[in-house]
Each structure stands twice: as structure tokens, then as C-alpha cells.
Design an enzyme around this catalytic site. Structure first.
Site, PDB file in Angstrom:
ATOM      1  N   CYS A   1       3.393  -3.959   8.572  1.00  0.00           N
ATOM      2  CA  CYS A   1       2.352  -2.971   8.863  1.00  0.00           C
ATOM      3  C   CYS A   1       1.186  -3.786   9.393  1.00  0.00           C
ATOM      4  CB  CYS A   1       1.945  -2.229   7.589  1.00  0.00           C
ATOM      5  SG  CYS A   1       0.495  -1.168   7.829  1.00  0.00           S
ATOM      6  N   THR A   2       0.633  -3.357  10.517  1.00  0.00           N
ATOM      7  CA  THR A   2      -0.369  -4.202  11.171  1.00  0.00           C
ATOM      8  C   THR A   2      -1.694  -4.288  10.404  1.00  0.00           C
ATOM      9  OG1 THR A   2      -0.934  -2.318  12.583  1.00  0.00           O
ATOM     10  CG2 THR A   2       0.613  -3.934  13.483  1.00  0.00           C
TER      11      THR A   2
ATOM     12  N   CYS B   1       1.392  -0.933  16.001  1.00  0.00           N
ATOM     13  CA  CYS B   1       1.575  -0.183  14.757  1.00  0.00           C
ATOM     14  C   CYS B   1       3.072  -0.165  14.484  1.00  0.00           C
ATOM     15  CB  CYS B   1       1.048   1.235  14.971  1.00  0.00           C
ATOM     16  SG  CYS B   1       1.399   2.369  13.619  1.00  0.00           S
ATOM     17  N   ASN B   2       3.455  -0.627  13.304  1.00  0.00           N
ATOM     18  CA  ASN B   2       4.888  -0.645  12.963  1.00  0.00           C
ATOM     19  C   ASN B   2       5.450   0.763  12.875  1.00  0.00           C
ATOM     20  OD1 ASN B   2       5.961  -3.553  11.859  1.00  0.00           O
ATOM     21  ND2 ASN B   2       3.760  -3.362  11.725  1.00  0.00           N
ATOM     22  N   THR B   3       4.663   1.666  12.296  1.00  0.00           N
ATOM     23  CA  THR B   3       5.142   3.031  12.098  1.00  0.00           C
ATOM     24  C   THR B   3       5.413   3.696  13.452  1.00  0.00           C
ATOM     25  OG1 THR B   3       3.751   3.091  10.133  1.00  0.00           O
ATOM     26  CG2 THR B   3       4.620   5.189  10.907  1.00  0.00           C
TER      27      THR B   3
ATOM     28  N   TYR C   1      -0.539   7.101   9.468  1.00  0.00           N
ATOM     29  CA  TYR C   1       0.687   7.571  10.125  1.00  0.00           C
ATOM     30  C   TYR C   1       1.895   7.433   9.191  1.00  0.00           C
ATOM     31  CZ  TYR C   1      -1.252   7.683  14.929  1.00  0.00           C
ATOM     32  OH  TYR C   1      -1.941   7.973  16.074  1.00  0.00           O
ATOM     33  N   GLY C   2       1.793   6.487   8.260  1.00  0.00           N
ATOM     34  CA  GLY C   2       2.955   6.078   7.454  1.00  0.00           C
ATOM     35  C   GLY C   2       3.532   7.134   6.551  1.00  0.00           C
TER      36      GLY C   2
ATOM     37  N   GLU D   1      -8.612   0.048   5.535  1.00  0.00           N
ATOM     38  CA  GLU D   1      -9.476   0.977   6.280  1.00  0.00           C
ATOM     39  C   GLU D   1     -10.857   1.101   5.606  1.00  0.00           C
ATOM     40  OE1 GLU D   1      -9.067   2.779   9.219  1.00  0.00           O
ATOM     41  OE2 GLU D   1      -7.126   1.854   9.611  1.00  0.00           O
TER      42      GLU D   1
END
Ligand code: DGL
Length: 271
Positions: A184-185, A73-75, A42-43, A152
Site C-alpha cells: 500500500c503506497t 495506489c496498490n488498490t 479505496y481499500g 492520512e
């Protein structure tokens, strides 16, 4: 109502670092987790796209009968929290505000570092919360997008991860930060590497602890905490992904103290 699950989501496996703390603090709750493996990261995406994705996920989680939502999620917290709160009528908790609060409470020098996705760093959201808590704070941010892919891929203890960390963390070499926010998680999964490279004098902040505490407080306030035991035969945790269920299971099992048998793949674009 209080027996309903809590919905938790992220672009992939990163939100499991938040789920872990939620389970630790609120073991009596049921959880539904969604990892958007098909559309991560997403970032690097725009606010409009992350907002659209996040809303679809909330709609999906609502179809699972959730009572509250944790944006793990931070984003998505930086870009879509307002839109989620504006559209859906349920308690919503993000990770940015709790992370900023922990950092403001932790720093002694007032010099804080932030690592996260490009979207989170450029959004300026951490600065505005931190300034609200302590106007004397200065923040230096560094986008670390490769960390997301490394996690990931399951490269948790890996020389490649250490090498990349050295390159990213060198951005803080000429600063005197005493606190570094893992904004960021995904990053707490490689916390040991980040700590080693940043040095023991730097206090690492994982926003997940405070997020779990805020979730508990909010549920308590709304009288939504589950007080009944979960029957032994019942699965308290359910996992859904938009793609790659096997990869999700593999990485999740490295990280979570549960043995996850599998994650169900769903078509998120239908929501
Ligand atoms: N784990 C996410 C965050 O906290 C998103 C990483 C990504 O998908 O780029 O920002």
C-alpha cells in the site's frame, strides 16, 4: 510530446511515496499528481467503485495533457489497471507487478509477507505475480486498513501507530518470512515503525523503486523521456485533490523534499 507531464494518482497522500522515487529517478520530468482525498479510502471499496473512480481520475489527468500515467495506489492497480489499459490509449504503469518482482528477487527463504488494504490482499494479485516469478514462493497476507487513516492524519512517528503496527505485524509471528511487501503506497511513510516492529531480519519491500525504474524503461522504449531542461520559472509539479487541500499540503510537506505551496481542489465527479 515528451515535454508533457506524467500523471500520478492515489486515493490520497500515499502516492507521494511513489512520486518521490519518480522524481529521484526522473528529475527532468514534469508531474501532475491527483489525491482523491474526498473518496479515500479505496481499500474497503468494491472493484466497480474503484474502477469508476480511477477512470474519472485518468480523464481528469488527460485534461492536463499527460503523456503517461502511474497508478500510485496498490488498490487501484489491483482492481482497475486492466480497465484503464483497456479504455485509454497511453502508457500505464501500476505498482503491484514491480512490487512482486522486487520481493521475488529479494527473498531467500521463499516466504513472503504482504501488508496492504483489504481489497489488495483479497484480490490475490500479488500471489499470481509472485507465482509467475517463482512458483515455490509462499505468501501470507494481512490487511492493515488503519495504517491508511493514520498516515492520512499525519501520525507518522506516533505511539498510536506503533501500537497498531504491533497488533498487525503479530500476524507474522509464527511464520518465517524474510521479506515483507509494503503493498500500500501509504505504508512507506511509516516504514521506520514497521521495520522496528517487524525486526531487522525482515527485508521491507517498497514497490516504488521498481515502479520508477519500470516507468523510466517504458518511457525510454516509447521515446517519451524528456531530455530538455525545465525552465526555472516553470512549476514542474502540480498537485490536485478532490478535498482537503490544506491537509494534503501538511502531510505532503512532512514527506516530500519539495515545499508544496498548495494543492488545487477540483470536482472529480464531473469527469
Ligand atoms: N494507497 C493506497 C494503496 O496503495 C490506497 C489506500 C486506501 O485508500 O485504502 O492501496
Amino acid at each position: 510530446m515528451s515535454r508533457r507531464p506524467i500523471g500520478v494518482f492515489d486515493s490520497g497522500v500515499g502516492g507521494l511515496t511513489v512520486l518521490k522515487e519518480l522524481i529521484r529517478r526522473l528529475p527532468n520530468e514534469r508531474y501532475v499528481y491527483f489525491g482523491d482525498m474526498a473518496r479515500a479510502p479505496y481499500g474497503t471499496k468494491s472493484k466497480a467503485t474503484v474502477t469508476r473512480y480511477s477512470k474519472q481520475i485518468v480523464r481528469f489527468l488527460l485534461s492536463r495533457n499527460i503523456k503517461a500515467i502511474v497508478v500510485a495506489c496498490n488498490t487501484a492497480s489491483a482492481m482497475a489497471l486492466d480497465a484503464i489499459e483497456g479504455e485509454f490509449d497511453l502508457p500505464v504503469i501500476g505498482v503491484v507487478k514491480p512490487g512482486a518482482k522486487t520481493a521475488a528477487d529479494t527473498t531467500k527463504t521463499g516466504h513472503i509477507g504482504l501488508i496492504g488494504t483489504e481489497a489488495t490482499i483479497t484480490s490475490g494479485i500479488y500471489e499470481s505475480y509472485l507465482q509467475g516469478y517463482r512458483p515455490d514462493i509462499s505468501l501470507v497476507g494481512k490487511a492493515c486498513p488503519l495504517f491508511v487513516s493514520l498516515v492520512e492524519e499525519g501520525c507518522i512517528e506516533d505511539p498510536v501507530t506503533t501500537e497498531i503496527a504491533k497488533r498487525y505485524i503479530s500476524a507474522f509471528r509464527d511464520t518465517d518470512i524474510d521479506t515483507l511487501i509494503m503493498g500500500c503506497t501509504h505504508f512507506p511513510m511509516i516504514e521506520d515503525t514497521i521495520q522496528r516492529v517487524a525486526g531487522e531480519h525482515v527485508h521491507l519491500v517498497n514497490p516504488a523503486y521498481e515502479t520508477a525504474r519500470s516507468t523510466q524503461e517504458l518511457l525510454q522504449e516509447k521515446d517519451l523521456l524528456n531530455t530538455e531542461d525545465i525552465p526555472v520559472h516553470e512549476e514542474a509539479y502540480k498537485f490536485y485533490v478532490s478535498d482537503a487541500p490544506d491537509r494534503f499540503r501538511r502531510v505532503a510537506n512532512i514527506f516530500l523534499p519539495l515545499s508544496i505551496n498548495g494543492a488545487k481542489q477540483i470536482s472529480i465527479e464531473e469527469y
